[in-house]
Design an enzyme around this catalytic site. Structure first.
Site, PDB file in Angstrom:
ATOM      1  N   CYS A 150       0.808  -1.223   0.000  1.00 23.44           N
ATOM      2  CA  CYS A 150       0.000   0.000   0.000  1.00 23.44           C
ATOM      3  C   CYS A 150       0.837   1.268   0.000  1.00 23.44           C
ATOM      4  O   CYS A 150       0.294   2.374  -0.128  1.00 23.44           O
ATOM      5  CB  CYS A 150      -0.945  -0.012   1.191  1.00 23.44           C
ATOM      6  SG  CYS A 150      -1.985  -1.487   1.214  1.00 23.44           S
ATOM      7  N   HIS A 199      -2.356   7.718   6.701  1.00 23.67           N
ATOM      8  CA  HIS A 199      -2.661   6.405   6.134  1.00 23.67           C
ATOM      9  C   HIS A 199      -4.075   6.011   6.544  1.00 23.67           C
ATOM     10  O   HIS A 199      -4.861   5.571   5.708  1.00 23.67           O
ATOM     11  CB  HIS A 199      -1.626   5.384   6.608  1.00 23.67           C
ATOM     12  CG  HIS A 199      -1.754   4.044   5.962  1.00 23.67           C
ATOM     13  ND1 HIS A 199      -1.722   3.877   4.605  1.00 23.67           N
ATOM     14  CD2 HIS A 199      -1.937   2.805   6.500  1.00 23.67           C
ATOM     15  CE1 HIS A 199      -1.862   2.588   4.319  1.00 23.67           C
ATOM     16  NE2 HIS A 199      -1.998   1.920   5.448  1.00 23.67           N
ATOM     17  N   GLU A 242      -0.444   5.166  14.169  1.00 27.51           N
ATOM     18  CA  GLU A 242      -0.095   6.353  13.391  1.00 27.51           C
ATOM     19  C   GLU A 242      -0.274   7.625  14.210  1.00 27.51           C
ATOM     20  O   GLU A 242       0.539   8.552  14.115  1.00 27.51           O
ATOM     21  CB  GLU A 242      -0.943   6.423  12.121  1.00 27.51           C
ATOM     22  CG  GLU A 242      -0.514   7.526  11.169  1.00 27.51           C
ATOM     23  CD  GLU A 242      -1.197   7.466   9.824  1.00 27.51           C
ATOM     24  OE1 GLU A 242      -0.768   8.202   8.906  1.00 27.51           O
ATOM     25  OE2 GLU A 242      -2.165   6.679   9.662  1.00 27.51           O
ATOM     26  N   LYS A 275      -9.338   8.102   2.961  1.00 26.63           N
ATOM     27  CA  LYS A 275      -9.814   6.721   2.783  1.00 26.63           C
ATOM     28  C   LYS A 275     -11.226   6.546   3.334  1.00 26.63           C
ATOM     29  O   LYS A 275     -11.912   5.584   2.990  1.00 26.63           O
ATOM     30  CB  LYS A 275      -8.869   5.731   3.458  1.00 26.63           C
ATOM     31  CG  LYS A 275      -7.522   5.548   2.760  1.00 26.63           C
ATOM     32  CD  LYS A 275      -6.708   4.458   3.434  1.00 26.63           C
ATOM     33  CE  LYS A 275      -5.369   4.248   2.747  1.00 26.63           C
ATOM     34  NZ  LYS A 275      -4.400   5.339   3.017  1.00 26.63           N
ATOM     35  N   HIS A 279      -9.734   2.067   0.681  1.00 30.81           N
ATOM     36  CA  HIS A 279      -8.282   1.874   0.598  1.00 30.81           C
ATOM     37  C   HIS A 279      -7.945   1.360  -0.796  1.00 30.81           C
ATOM     38  O   HIS A 279      -8.223   0.204  -1.128  1.00 30.81           O
ATOM     39  CB  HIS A 279      -7.830   0.883   1.658  1.00 30.81           C
ATOM     40  CG  HIS A 279      -6.341   0.813   1.827  1.00 30.81           C
ATOM     41  ND1 HIS A 279      -5.464   1.448   0.975  1.00 30.81           N
ATOM     42  CD2 HIS A 279      -5.573   0.180   2.754  1.00 30.81           C
ATOM     43  CE1 HIS A 279      -4.227   1.202   1.359  1.00 30.81           C
ATOM     44  NE2 HIS A 279      -4.272   0.442   2.441  1.00 30.81           N
ATOM     45  N   PHE A 312       1.666  -3.630   3.956  1.00 31.84           N
ATOM     46  CA  PHE A 312       1.977  -4.947   4.507  1.00 31.84           C
ATOM     47  C   PHE A 312       3.448  -5.266   4.219  1.00 31.84           C
ATOM     48  O   PHE A 312       3.959  -4.998   3.132  1.00 31.84           O
ATOM     49  CB  PHE A 312       1.098  -6.022   3.864  1.00 31.84           C
ATOM     50  CG  PHE A 312      -0.338  -6.012   4.332  1.00 31.84           C
ATOM     51  CD1 PHE A 312      -0.751  -5.248   5.414  1.00 31.84           C
ATOM     52  CD2 PHE A 312      -1.285  -6.781   3.675  1.00 31.84           C
ATOM     53  CE1 PHE A 312      -2.067  -5.253   5.840  1.00 31.84           C
ATOM     54  CE2 PHE A 312      -2.613  -6.795   4.098  1.00 31.84           C
ATOM     55  CZ  PHE A 312      -3.005  -6.022   5.175  1.00 31.84           C
TER      56      PHE A 312
END
Length: 416
Positions: A165, A305, A316, A337, A342, A403
């Site tokens: 991502c 994010h 975060e 998002k 996402h 990831f």
């Protein structure tokens, strides 16, 4: 050697909120949710039955029918935004050296839809290997960068970037580095993703990564809300035309903003979970600030994010507090998002575009779908809940984490 300054001179966007930059920005600033029930396949037996799809996308509106059949949906998206961005930047073979125009483009997964179709067809057959001759070139994720270069005749640096991502943020940073080091005059950069499919949704469901709020898809993406239960899968593509300032001025290009710097780090912690204290996120934001030669107090907006996962949003936020200290309370923070879902490998590009437009228009898009405060989050932080806010945005930072523990941040600032 003296590093060149790099500016943004063109943008393309194909999103769950609209098929153009204007439609995308209008959707963001008005807090529109792109989530709805999935139309691309029968998901009636799936735990999650909704996503943020690009609505009513017909590739033959943009591409020759025969050519469209030879490329996966993610590459179709990529070509559409490349056309938009090239037109927006006013690039043509008379005002650029095509040998110095590159394409550095990303995807987190690539042609998953093509892969699924071909493998299912083979499994349903008698064992005879009847595969589409375009199977491999449709599937491989570097093909989007290659197709863009062929479509426009650009012969500069050309490659793909993949870091889950974080992919398209890393692509933007690579494009930025190629230009400031003098290896190219212009680079088309960004990312594309199209994995709303049985394999994509089923795979992320198996990881328990997706929201299962099937009773109310439009409010399912709830970053920083106490009741968030996972991310909503999105799809789409974003493209930025990066150009050396010197070259842009010489050809009289429109300039949106300047790329200030970027950073990349690893969590070195877990294949999917973030470091609980946000160590990698802290390090990457600090690295981006150093690269940009900026202080924490120079940043006005962070597009986080913010995927709407229980662990990620907390980690975060801890990282932001660690890097920005008391200035964190002066920031606008938002997760787009909440509206786009996402978009995986395309997320970084689309969110960087949101930052560019915030710097241009001095508007911060909201984090929608906030209903219940999370007691683990500092209530003094401004998450721009539910409604866009006007403010001067001198510089904006975009975070993307993938990831494997990949982290990337890019900073854009007003051009002067």
């Amino acid at each position: 050697m003296e590093l060149k300054r790099v500016v943004v001179t063109g943008i393309g966007a194909l999103t769950p909120l609209g098929k153009t930059l204007d439609e995308y920005w209008d959707g963001l600033t008005n807090g529109v949710s792109g989530a709805d029930f999935i139309k691309q396949f029968d998901c009636s037996k799936f735990k999650t039955r909704f996503a943020c799809e690009v609505k009513d996308f017909d590739p033959t509106t943009y591409l020759d029918r025969k050519e469209a059949r030879k490329i996966d949906r993610f590459t179709q998206f990529a070509l559409v935004v490349s056309d938009q961005a090239v037109q927006d930047a006013g690039i043509n073979k008379d005002n650029v050296d095509v040998d110095r125009v590159g394409v550095i483009f990303a995807s987190g997964i690539g042609g998953l839809i093509t892969f699924q179709e071909e493998v299912v067809n083979f499994a349903n057959g008698d064992g005879t290997p009847r595969f589409n001759p375009f199977f491999i070139p449709k599937m491989i994720l570097d093909i989007a960068a290659g197709q863009i270069s062929m479509r426009h005749g650009f012969r500069g640096p050309n490659f793909a970037v993949v870091s889950a991502c974080a992919s398209s943020t890393n692509a933007i940073i690579d494009a930025y580095d190629n230009i400031r080091l003098g290896k190219a005059d212009i680079v088309l950069t960004g990312g594309s993703e199209a994995v709303v499919s049985a394999a994509g949704v089923g795979g992320f469901n198996a990881m328990k990564a997706l929201s299962e709020r099937n009773d109310d898809p439009k409010t399912a993406s709830r970053p920083f809300d106490k009741d968030r239960d996972g991310f909503v899968m999105g799809e789409g593509a974003g493209m930025l035309v990066l150009e050396s300032l010197e070259h842009a001025l010489k050809r009289g290009a429109k300039i949106y903003c300047e790329i200030a710097g970027g950073g990349a780090t690893a969590d070195a912690h877990h294949i999917t979970a973030p470091h609980p204290e946000g160590l990698g996120a802290k390090n990457v934001m600090s690295a981006a600030l150093r690269d940009a030669g900026l202080q924490a107090s120079d940043i006005d907006y962070i597009n986080v994010h913010g995927t709407s996962t229980p662990l990620g949003d907390i980690a975060e936020t801890k990282a932001i507090m660690s890097v920005f200290g008391e200035h964190a309370y002066n920031l606008n923070i938002s997760s787009t998002k909440s509206m786009t879902g996402h978009c995986l490998g395309a997320a970084g590009a689309l969110e960087a575009i949101a930052c560019v437009m915030s710097v241009v228009h001095d508007i911060v898009p909201p984090t929608i779908n906030h209903f219940t405060d999370d007691p683990e989050l500092d209530p003094k932080l401004n998450f721009t809940f539910n409604k866009a806010q006007k403010r001067t945005v001198r510089a904006a930072l975009s975070n993307t984490f993938g990831f494997g523990g990949h982290n990337a941040s890019v900073i854009v600032k007003k051009y002067s």
